[in-house]
Design a protein around this motif. Structure first.
Motif, short mmCIF file in Angstrom:
data_model
loop_
_atom_site.label_atom_id
_atom_site.label_comp_id
_atom_site.label_asym_id
_atom_site.label_seq_id
_atom_site.Cartn_x
_atom_site.Cartn_y
_atom_site.Cartn_z
N MET A 41 0.56 -1.20 -0.10
CA MET A 41 -0.06 0.03 0.03
C MET A 41 0.94 1.26 -0.12
O MET A 41 0.61 2.13 -0.61
N GLY A 42 2.06 1.37 0.59
CA GLY A 42 2.81 2.49 0.75
C GLY A 42 3.31 2.71 -0.58
O GLY A 42 3.47 3.88 -0.88
N ALA A 43 3.91 1.66 -1.04
CA ALA A 43 4.28 1.85 -2.59
C ALA A 43 3.46 2.63 -3.53
O ALA A 43 3.55 3.41 -4.39
N GLN A 44 2.04 2.08 -3.53
CA GLN A 44 1.07 2.60 -4.57
C GLN A 44 0.74 4.00 -4.04
O GLN A 44 0.67 4.73 -4.89
N LEU A 45 0.82 4.36 -2.72
CA LEU A 45 0.55 5.88 -2.27
C LEU A 45 1.63 6.62 -2.79
O LEU A 45 1.32 7.65 -3.16
N ARG A 46 2.77 6.27 -2.82
CA ARG A 46 3.98 7.16 -3.22
C ARG A 46 3.78 7.33 -4.69
O ARG A 46 3.94 8.33 -5.23
N VAL A 47 3.18 6.12 -5.48
CA VAL A 47 3.17 6.24 -6.91
C VAL A 47 2.19 7.54 -7.10
O VAL A 47 2.04 8.43 -8.15
#
Length: 299
Positions: free
Chosen positions: A1-7
């Motif tokens: 989820m964190g990676a998706q939020l950064r994108v």
């Protein structure tokens, strides 16, 4: 989820940066369009008047002149395409290029050889990419045309027109440019520049309209020789001004559309980022509750 939020956050920043650029270009075009419109309004009456004057000399002088005499056989025809040096103007350049292709196809079907004179870097790039030759190319100054450029183009066209087709000259000249109508409408215009199509004397005068009487000094041939370069340069300059005003209007409209699209992207990615953040928080809470339940069950 964190990676998706950064994108999602990176995409929001990219859309915001794009919006700043397109908004700035929209404002620049909006500031230039007023001056461009004023120059078109000042140039158009003179171009029409000089065309009518040349037509009047041809109508009432009864002399044959290279300016108005239709050749027995037209072997080579020139097409002058007015584009822009910069892109980001929607279909501005595509419209004139499409018209030039249709005109060239028509002229070739009539057995005429077509040669091109190009104004603008975008039009030149179109021909270079397709490995198509052009007689002359003018680059620079399309955003704010000056009369010197019109003179240079006019002299090149006149020299080619006065030269015999067997020596590389042309028998007729067509110009294609975007005519400014309104801020929302720019229409591709095709005009045969030479030989001049006589317009005065063709239509009957109105009920209260009197035809003017003309006297030519020293003689009609000398008058036509003097009017020939003036006529060509004025029509070329008016086409340059019309094209510049149309380009600014097209850029403003295209950049406004791009800014609106950037706003939509920012709204969409913000919503997705919020959903991703909420999902991440929900997952973290679930993990904490699950861990607490596991510790409670072991006691």
């Amino acid at each position: 989820m964190g990676a998706q939020l950064r994108v999602y956050r990176q995409k929001i920043r990219s859309a915001q940066t794009t919006k700043k650029i397109t908004r700035a270009m929209e404002l620049i075009s909006a500031s230039r369009i007023q001056k461009a419109q004023a120059r078109v309004a000042a140039s158009t009456p003179y171009a029409r008047a000089i065309t009518r004057a040349v037509s009047a000399v041809a109508t009432y002088s009864n002399v044959e002149h290279v300016l108005t005499t239709e050749p027995e056989k037209i072997e080579r025809a020139a097409i002058v395409v007015f584009g822009s040096d910069r892109g980001l103007a929607g279909a501005f350049n595509a419209n004139v290029l499409k018209e030039s292709e249709q005109l060239a196809e028509l002229l070739r079907s009539q057995g005429k050889e077509v040669v091109y004179f190009l104004v603008g870097r975008r039009v030149s790039s179109y021909f270079q990419f397709r490995h198509r030759a052009a007689e002359r190319v003018w680059i620079g100054g399309t955003d704010s045309p000056v009369f010197d450029m019109a003179q240079e183009v006019g002299q090149a066209l006149l020299a080619s027109f006065l030269r015999d087709s067997a020596d590389g000259g042309v028998d007729e000249i067509h110009i294609i440019y975007n005519r400014f109508v309104t801020m929302l409408t720019q229409v591709p215009e095709v005009v045969r520049l030479l030989p001049l199509e006589v317009v005065e004397g063709v239509e009957e005068p109105g009920e209260h309209e009197l035809l003017p009487l003309y006297e030519f000094e020293p003689d009609p041939e000398t008058v036509l020789d003097a009017l020939l370069p003036v006529y060509i340069e004025s029509r070329i300059f008016n086409a340059l001004l019309q094209s510049a005003a149309s380009k600014h209007a097209a850029t403003q409209r295209a950049m406004k559309s791009a800014s609106d699209n950037a706003d939509k992207l920012i709204t969409t990615y913000t919503r997705l980022a919020n959903n991703a953040r909420q999902a991440e928080i929900t997952q973290q809470i679930s993990e904490i509750v699950g861990g607490a339940d596991a510790l409670a069950s072991t006691k």
